[in-house]
Design a protein around this motif. Structure first.
Motif, short mmCIF file in Angstrom:
data_model
loop_
_atom_site.label_atom_id
_atom_site.label_comp_id
_atom_site.label_asym_id
_atom_site.label_seq_id
_atom_site.Cartn_x
_atom_site.Cartn_y
_atom_site.Cartn_z
N GLU A 1 0.81 -1.21 0.00
CA GLU A 1 0.00 0.00 0.00
C GLU A 1 0.85 1.27 0.00
OE1 GLU A 1 0.74 -1.22 4.25
OE2 GLU A 1 0.11 -2.21 2.38
N LYS A 2 2.16 1.12 0.20
CA LYS A 2 3.07 2.27 0.18
C LYS A 2 4.19 2.09 -0.85
CE LYS A 2 2.41 3.43 5.07
NZ LYS A 2 3.10 3.64 6.39
N ASP B 1 0.03 6.29 -4.68
CA ASP B 1 -0.55 5.32 -3.76
C ASP B 1 -2.00 5.66 -3.41
OD1 ASP B 1 1.65 3.58 -3.46
OD2 ASP B 1 2.59 4.91 -1.99
#
Length: 429
Positions: A151-152, A301
């Motif tokens: 997610e990053k 993101d």
């Protein structure tokens, strides 16, 4: 008494080790290429004949381009190592070989003492560096993408160009300091060698740091059968993704080398801007670039991968001609034009390492990125400084090169539409 280890502290320590180990090796690679561009006039005067200074500069830039020829071979060799033996091994060997190339340039004899052998040694050193650098970027960005939280991943991917730019910035600052501290005579005699010897030492340190990294869990989770699968059939099977890597890279590599790497040197040789002032303007531009990278990475993101590089390619293409027209005869013009261009260039540069990794499966991720990327950089990025210098000064047609650069940016913008949206993709699949 039983002692316990705080998992958060362990994770922080592992993250810090990953950032330092990956970042410093990548910084050394970019530092090597930056100082070559920065110190081109001195290399030309010392390792080539002084009978024709203009020809010596062009010959030095030609060897800069020839160094890129070895990159595709390095992409395949170190990509194979990365996909079969391990990302960590590939990264460590690549930075060690790059250090050898820097050392060769730092101790190369002058043209006055050994004649054409000096030029030949420079050529060999650049081929060695090209081989190493062809494997460095795909290995390090694959490793970083695999260890990053999915997610990053866009934000983590910015470490590649951030650390690389730190390497360029250090090389540029070193050039500015040496330019102020040493006379032209001393710089010509031995001062120009200092950055290359420092590069060799930094490469050795990076080798030690990378040898202490842990292999990525994604690679470790692959079965032995997958790791032994033949490479070439997989390359053929993923030829569409390889073409996407080339398409996404072609505009970025040319425009980045023009504005992010060789702009200060070009301003000095072609526009006659003071060398020291041009180097400081380059420092300002690169600091702006570093500041812009995390913004674009975090944005990808949140809103997805595709919108960010598309906006970057369009913005860069629109601003290229105005910023070129602004740049005429002063360092402040160079600082402004570099800063504006690098803000838009940062959009693509920030996240392409993540995008590349997300296009390929684990078994071919390093070589799948490394070979097409290296071919593209060799054909287009490596020749950009030479074409710019030749068309601008020899042929007196600088606008032809500018049109060429903008057309390549348009091609990259079109290719953005061909890739799938990969934000948050699980790389174990």
């Amino acid at each position: 008494m039983t002692s316990t280890v705080n998992p958060q502290l362990t994770d922080r320590a592992a993250t810090r080790k990953t950032i330092i180990g990956t970042g410093i090796g990548n910084a050394v690679e970019w530092y090597d290429w930056a100082i070559y561009a920065t110190f081109t006039p001195f290399i030309a005067s010392q390792l080539f004949s002084k009978a024709d200074p203009a020809s010596a500069v062009l010959s030095t830039l030609a060897i800069f381009a020839v160094g890129f020829v070895a990159r595709p071979f390095g992409g395949f060799l170190f990509g194979w190592i990365g996909d079969r033996i391990g990302r960590k091994t590939s990264m460590t060997l690549a930075v060690g070989l790059a250090s050898v190339g820097s050392l060769m340039i730092g101790v190369a004899p002058s043209f006055a003492s050994v004649g054409a052998w000096a030029s030949l040694m420079l050529l060999v050193a650049r081929l060695v560096q090209g081989l190493a650098h062809g494997g460095e970027l795909p290995s390090s960005q694959t490793y970083l993408s695999e260890v990053a939280p999915k997610e990053k991943r866009g934000f983590w991917a910015t470490l590649i160009y951030t650390s690389g730019t730190v390497g360029i910035l250090f090389g540029t600052l070193l050039g500015a300091v040496l330019n102020m501290a040493l006379s032209t005579e001393v710089m010509n005699a031995w001062g120009w060698r200092i950055p290359f010897l420092i590069g060799a030492a930094l490469g050795l340190y990076a080798l030690i740091m990378r040898s202490r990294l842990h292999e990525s869990d994604v690679f470790e989770g692959e079965s032995p059968t997958e790791k032994r699968a033949p490479i070439w059939p997989q390359i053929v099977r993923h030829r569409k993704q390889a073409m996407q890597v080339i398409g996404l890279t072609v505009g970025l590599t040319v425009i980045y080398y023009v504005w992010g790497v060789v702009a200060p040197s070009y301003a000095t040789t072609a526009l006659k801007i003071d060398r020291g002032e041009a180097l400081w303007a380059g420092v300002i531009g690169n600091l702006v670039f570093i500041a812009a990278l995390p913004f674009w990475g975090k944005l990808s993101d949140r809103i997805g991968r595709k919108k960010v590089p598309w906006a970057g390619a369009i913005g860069t293409g629109i601003m290229h001609f105005p910023m070129t027209w602004l740049l005429k005869d002063s360092a402040w013009q160079l600082a402004v034009s570099m800063s504006v261009m690098l803000i838009f260039i940062a959009a693509s540069a920030a996240i392409v390492p993540a995008v590349y990794a997300e296009l390929f499966p684990t078994s071919i991720r390093t070589v799948g990125v490394g070979v097409p990327y290296s071919i593209c950089v060799a054909v287009f990025g490596g020749t950009a400084p030479y074409l710019q210098q030749w068309l601008g000064t020899t042929m007196q047609m600088p606008n032809l090169f500018n049109v060429y650069a903008v057309v390549l940016l348009a091609i990259s913008a079109v290719f953005v539409f061909s890739i799938p949206e990969t934000m948050g993709k699980d790389l174990t699949h």
